[in-house]
Structure formats: structure tokens, C-alpha cells
Motif scaffolding. Structure first.
Motif, PDB file in Angstrom:
ATOM      1  N   TYR A  81       0.833  -1.201   0.000  1.00  0.00           N
ATOM      2  CA  TYR A  81       0.000   0.000   0.000  1.00  0.00           C
ATOM      3  C   TYR A  81       0.868   1.252   0.000  1.00  0.00           C
ATOM      4  CZ  TYR A  81      -4.824  -1.633   0.439  1.00  0.00           C
ATOM      5  OH  TYR A  81      -6.069  -2.146   0.172  1.00  0.00           O
ATOM      6  N   GLU A  82       1.913   1.228   0.795  1.00  0.00           N
ATOM      7  CA  GLU A  82       2.787   2.395   0.907  1.00  0.00           C
ATOM      8  C   GLU A  82       3.469   2.704  -0.429  1.00  0.00           C
ATOM      9  OE1 GLU A  82       5.796   4.092   4.291  1.00  0.00           O
ATOM     10  OE2 GLU A  82       5.923   1.966   3.814  1.00  0.00           O
ATOM     11  N   ALA A 194      -1.315  18.685  -7.308  1.00  0.00           N
ATOM     12  CA  ALA A 194      -0.693  18.539  -5.984  1.00  0.00           C
ATOM     13  C   ALA A 194      -1.663  17.850  -5.023  1.00  0.00           C
ATOM     14  CB  ALA A 194      -0.267  19.895  -5.440  1.00  0.00           C
ATOM     15  N   GLU A 195      -2.918  18.317  -5.018  1.00  0.00           N
ATOM     16  CA  GLU A 195      -3.934  17.717  -4.155  1.00  0.00           C
ATOM     17  C   GLU A 195      -4.212  16.275  -4.576  1.00  0.00           C
ATOM     18  OE1 GLU A 195      -7.498  19.998  -3.549  1.00  0.00           O
ATOM     19  OE2 GLU A 195      -6.407  21.878  -3.826  1.00  0.00           O
ATOM     20  N   LEU A 196      -4.219  16.029  -5.888  1.00  0.00           N
ATOM     21  CA  LEU A 196      -4.463  14.697  -6.432  1.00  0.00           C
ATOM     22  C   LEU A 196      -3.405  13.713  -5.953  1.00  0.00           C
ATOM     23  CD1 LEU A 196      -6.127  12.940  -8.434  1.00  0.00           C
ATOM     24  CD2 LEU A 196      -4.551  13.712 -10.230  1.00  0.00           C
ATOM     25  N   ASN A 197      -2.154  14.124  -6.054  1.00  0.00           N
ATOM     26  CA  ASN A 197      -1.044  13.284  -5.625  1.00  0.00           C
ATOM     27  C   ASN A 197      -1.163  12.936  -4.145  1.00  0.00           C
ATOM     28  OD1 ASN A 197       1.436  11.936  -5.624  1.00  0.00           O
ATOM     29  ND2 ASN A 197       2.584  13.794  -5.217  1.00  0.00           N
ATOM     30  N   THR A 198      -1.408  13.939  -3.327  1.00  0.00           N
ATOM     31  CA  THR A 198      -1.524  13.738  -1.880  1.00  0.00           C
ATOM     32  C   THR A 198      -2.727  12.871  -1.536  1.00  0.00           C
ATOM     33  OG1 THR A 198      -0.492  15.882  -1.446  1.00  0.00           O
ATOM     34  CG2 THR A 198      -1.756  14.902   0.346  1.00  0.00           C
ATOM     35  N   TYR A 199      -3.843  13.118  -2.207  1.00  0.00           N
ATOM     36  CA  TYR A 199      -5.074  12.372  -1.906  1.00  0.00           C
ATOM     37  C   TYR A 199      -4.911  10.890  -2.231  1.00  0.00           C
ATOM     38  CZ  TYR A 199     -10.015  11.230  -1.537  1.00  0.00           C
ATOM     39  OH  TYR A 199     -11.212  10.673  -1.151  1.00  0.00           O
ATOM     40  N   ILE A 200      -4.367  10.585  -3.392  1.00  0.00           N
ATOM     41  CA  ILE A 200      -4.183   9.186  -3.779  1.00  0.00           C
ATOM     42  C   ILE A 200      -3.191   8.493  -2.848  1.00  0.00           C
ATOM     43  CG2 ILE A 200      -3.245   7.666  -5.571  1.00  0.00           C
ATOM     44  CD1 ILE A 200      -4.491   9.492  -7.645  1.00  0.00           C
ATOM     45  N   ARG A 201      -2.109   9.181  -2.543  1.00  0.00           N
ATOM     46  CA  ARG A 201      -1.049   8.586  -1.714  1.00  0.00           C
ATOM     47  C   ARG A 201      -1.475   8.397  -0.258  1.00  0.00           C
ATOM     48  NH1 ARG A 201       3.226  12.680  -1.200  1.00  0.00           N
ATOM     49  NH2 ARG A 201       1.963  13.293   0.595  1.00  0.00           N
ATOM     50  N   ASP A 202      -2.057   9.444   0.329  1.00  0.00           N
ATOM     51  CA  ASP A 202      -2.306   9.435   1.774  1.00  0.00           C
ATOM     52  C   ASP A 202      -3.717   9.025   2.181  1.00  0.00           C
ATOM     53  OD1 ASP A 202       0.286  10.328   1.998  1.00  0.00           O
ATOM     54  OD2 ASP A 202      -0.268  12.440   2.245  1.00  0.00           O
ATOM     55  N   HIS A 204      -6.409   7.515  -0.418  1.00  0.00           N
ATOM     56  CA  HIS A 204      -6.902   6.350  -1.154  1.00  0.00           C
ATOM     57  C   HIS A 204      -6.066   5.097  -0.869  1.00  0.00           C
ATOM     58  CE1 HIS A 204      -9.532   4.539  -4.028  1.00  0.00           C
ATOM     59  NE2 HIS A 204      -8.539   4.139  -4.799  1.00  0.00           N
ATOM     60  N   TRP A 205      -4.757   5.272  -0.769  1.00  0.00           N
ATOM     61  CA  TRP A 205      -3.880   4.138  -0.461  1.00  0.00           C
ATOM     62  C   TRP A 205      -3.341   4.241   0.962  1.00  0.00           C
ATOM     63  CZ3 TRP A 205      -3.711  -0.117  -3.287  1.00  0.00           C
ATOM     64  CH2 TRP A 205      -4.097  -0.043  -4.629  1.00  0.00           C
ATOM     65  N   GLU A 206      -4.163   4.718   1.867  1.00  0.00           N
ATOM     66  CA  GLU A 206      -3.772   4.804   3.275  1.00  0.00           C
ATOM     67  C   GLU A 206      -3.352   3.422   3.781  1.00  0.00           C
ATOM     68  OE1 GLU A 206      -5.726   6.062   7.590  1.00  0.00           O
ATOM     69  OE2 GLU A 206      -6.952   5.992   5.771  1.00  0.00           O
ATOM     70  N   VAL A 207      -2.194   3.345   4.396  1.00  0.00           N
ATOM     71  CA  VAL A 207      -1.635   2.054   4.811  1.00  0.00           C
ATOM     72  C   VAL A 207      -2.578   1.301   5.744  1.00  0.00           C
ATOM     73  CG1 VAL A 207       0.255   0.945   6.070  1.00  0.00           C
ATOM     74  CG2 VAL A 207       0.748   2.801   4.477  1.00  0.00           C
ATOM     75  N   ALA A 208      -3.319   2.008   6.585  1.00  0.00           N
ATOM     76  CA  ALA A 208      -4.242   1.357   7.520  1.00  0.00           C
ATOM     77  C   ALA A 208      -5.283   0.511   6.786  1.00  0.00           C
ATOM     78  CB  ALA A 208      -4.932   2.403   8.391  1.00  0.00           C
ATOM     79  N   LYS A 209      -5.601   0.869   5.535  1.00  0.00           N
ATOM     80  CA  LYS A 209      -6.599   0.125   4.769  1.00  0.00           C
ATOM     81  C   LYS A 209      -6.096  -1.241   4.334  1.00  0.00           C
ATOM     82  CE  LYS A 209      -8.805   4.285   2.941  1.00  0.00           C
ATOM     83  NZ  LYS A 209      -9.064   5.089   1.732  1.00  0.00           N
ATOM     84  N   SER A 210      -4.800  -1.451   4.415  1.00  0.00           N
ATOM     85  CA  SER A 210      -4.240  -2.746   4.011  1.00  0.00           C
ATOM     86  C   SER A 210      -4.720  -3.872   4.919  1.00  0.00           C
ATOM     87  CB  SER A 210      -2.706  -2.696   4.033  1.00  0.00           C
ATOM     88  OG  SER A 210      -2.228  -2.523   5.356  1.00  0.00           O
ATOM     89  N   LYS A 211      -5.272  -3.509   6.084  1.00  0.00           N
ATOM     90  CA  LYS A 211      -5.766  -4.529   7.018  1.00  0.00           C
ATOM     91  C   LYS A 211      -7.134  -5.039   6.651  1.00  0.00           C
ATOM     92  CE  LYS A 211      -3.137  -2.510  10.853  1.00  0.00           C
ATOM     93  NZ  LYS A 211      -3.208  -1.891  12.207  1.00  0.00           N
ATOM     94  N   THR A 212      -7.831  -4.372   5.721  1.00  0.00           N
ATOM     95  CA  THR A 212      -9.129  -4.830   5.281  1.00  0.00           C
ATOM     96  C   THR A 212      -8.981  -5.790   4.119  1.00  0.00           C
ATOM     97  OG1 THR A 212      -9.567  -3.182   3.545  1.00  0.00           O
ATOM     98  CG2 THR A 212      -9.976  -2.522   5.836  1.00  0.00           C
ATOM     99  N   GLU A 213     -10.091  -6.398   3.699  1.00  0.00           N
ATOM    100  CA  GLU A 213     -10.065  -7.310   2.565  1.00  0.00           C
ATOM    101  C   GLU A 213     -10.460  -6.591   1.278  1.00  0.00           C
ATOM    102  OE1 GLU A 213      -8.928 -10.265   2.579  1.00  0.00           O
ATOM    103  OE2 GLU A 213      -8.626 -10.348   4.732  1.00  0.00           O
ATOM    104  N   VAL A 214     -10.526  -5.261   1.336  1.00  0.00           N
ATOM    105  CA  VAL A 214     -10.973  -4.483   0.184  1.00  0.00           C
ATOM    106  C   VAL A 214      -9.803  -4.065  -0.680  1.00  0.00           C
ATOM    107  CG1 VAL A 214     -12.133  -2.385  -0.554  1.00  0.00           C
ATOM    108  CG2 VAL A 214     -12.994  -3.651   1.426  1.00  0.00           C
ATOM    109  N   THR A 215      -9.939  -4.296  -1.970  1.00  0.00           N
ATOM    110  CA  THR A 215      -8.959  -3.806  -2.923  1.00  0.00           C
ATOM    111  C   THR A 215      -9.484  -2.510  -3.514  1.00  0.00           C
ATOM    112  OG1 THR A 215      -8.327  -6.062  -3.464  1.00  0.00           O
ATOM    113  CG2 THR A 215      -7.656  -4.362  -4.995  1.00  0.00           C
ATOM    114  N   ILE A 216      -8.656  -1.452  -3.495  1.00  0.00           N
ATOM    115  CA  ILE A 216      -9.164  -0.146  -3.879  1.00  0.00           C
ATOM    116  C   ILE A 216      -8.697   0.296  -5.250  1.00  0.00           C
ATOM    117  CG2 ILE A 216      -9.407   0.580  -1.500  1.00  0.00           C
ATOM    118  CD1 ILE A 216      -6.797   1.950  -1.608  1.00  0.00           C
TER     119      ILE A 216
END
Length: 216
Positions: A81-82, A194-202, A204-216
Motif C-alpha cells: 500500500y505504501e 498537488a492535491e491529487l497526488n496527496t489524496y491518492i497517496r495518503d 486512497h492508499w492509506e496504509v491502515a486500509k491494508s488490514k481490510t479485505e478491500v482492494t481499492i
């Protein structure tokens, strides 16, 4: 433009589809003979596809056992995710000036399709639709190495969606994720890189979401 699909590519897509449908489970041996029989092809393209999937860490080639479907542990998922967040955000920035109105409308179409898939609890369809959504801008980034790297990294998530249907809050989680797709599209339309880059990185692909079974 139509791209010729080799037998190896055909087998690759077939195996990927079987994984998405849950017909192949983690740590389960891949039956090469069965694939040959079902597709009515020789062993060579099957082996080539298995070797490619193994090189992408989707499968594992276990000595004296053969190819087996790998499962992601929590540490691997978090690391993916990171890395994917950083690369996907960068790809979006590169793609932003190249997106035509047609591509933006196509992205909107797949967002609506994902909402319908969630409503009907067709989670396999949701996975495929979100994959296309991200590919629409990824393929416009103009960097073939970046495209190839992201596709290979994301392929490792093939097994991650299996248990979505077992989640009590599956629908709400997926609706929330698709709302993020809507925000990504808004930022693309407004050319806010700039906002797009930050939003997707931090987000949409927030590391905490890796604990779910959802693929984003």
C-alpha cells in the motif's frame, strides 16, 4: 487498437479470473493438467503463464510441490500500500494533462458501474471495474516503466478481495472507497495535481486500509 493475445496471455487471464472468482485459494497447488484440459492447450503456455505469475509474486513455485497461490501477510500488504500509493499518485500527476473529456467520462461511467456492483453485491465485478478505473489514467501517464511496475504490484492484490462478502460492513466500506474514486475524478477535472497526488497517496492508499479485505 486491438492487441494480439498470445496463448500465454490467455492462460494468464484465465488463472487471474479463477483467482478472482475464488476457485483458486491461497496455499493451494495449481493443477496444470486441469488447466491444459479446460483450455484445450499444450503444457508450454500454461507453464509460461505460471512462471510469469510467480515472477510477479502472485504464485509461489514450491520445490516438489509445484505452483501455489500466495497469500499476503499483513506486513507485505502494508508495504505494498505504501509503495503503490506513492507510485499511483505520481502516475496520476503525469497523466492529468493527458486526460481527454472522453477518458474522464469513461472514469465516471466506471464509478457508476462500481456503485451498481456494490448494490447488487457483485464484488467480483466491483474489483474488475475499479481495476479499469485506475488503468484509465495510469495508461495515460506516458511512462511505460511506471505502468509495468504498478500493474505488477497491483496484481499481488488478486487474492485480497476474497473475504469481502464475509465482512459485515462490506457495502459501506466499498461505498466509501468508491466515494474516493469520485473525489479523484473531481481533482482530475479541476487539474489539481498537488492535491491529487496527496489524496491518492495518503487517503486512497492509506496504509491502515491494508488490514481490510478491500482492494481499492
Amino acid at each position: 487498437m486491438y492487441k494480439f493475445q498470445s496463448l500465454k496471455d490467455h492462460v494468464y487471464d484465465y488463472i487471474a479470473d479463477q483467482i478472482l472468482k475464488g476457485n483458486l485459494l491461497p496455499n493451494e497447488k495449481i493443477n496444470e493438467n486441469k488447466i491444459c484440459q479446460e483450455l484445450n492447450i499444450s503444457r508450454t503456455p500454461v507453464r509460461e503463464a505460471l512462471i510469469q505469475l510467480s515472477s510477479e509474486d502472485v504464485l509461489e513455485n514450491v520445490p516438489r510441490k509445484g505452483f501455489m497461490l500466495r497469500s499476503l501477510n499483513s506486513k507485505e500488504a502494508a508495504e505494498l500500500y505504501e509503495v503503490v500509493g506513492v507510485l499511483d499518485g505520481y502516475a496520476a500527476v503525469l497523466a492529468c494533462p493527458n486526460l481527454t473529456e472522453k477518458i474522464l467520462k469513461d472514469m465516471d461511467f466506471y464509478i457508476n458501474s462500481m456503485d451498481l456492483a456494490i448494490t447488487s453485491e457483485n464484488y467480483e465485478m466491483y474489483y474488475k471495474q475499479q481495476e479499469i478505473f485506475h488503468q484509465l489514467y495510469l495508461f495515460e501517464c506516458g511512462n511505460s516503466t511506471l505502468i509495468d511496475t504498478l500493474v505488477k504490484l497491483k496484481n499481488k492484490f488478486m487474492t485480497k478481495h476474497y473475504d469481502i462478502s464475509k465482512m459485515e460492513d462490506a457495502k459501506s466500506v466499498l461505498y466509501e472507497t468508491n466515494n474516493e474514486h469520485k473525489e479523484i475524478l473531481r481533482l482530475f477535472r479541476e487539474q489539481k495535481t498537488a492535491e491529487l497526488n496527496t489524496y491518492i497517496r495518503d487517503i486512497h492508499w492509506e496504509v491502515a486500509k491494508s488490514k481490510t479485505e478491500v482492494t481499492i
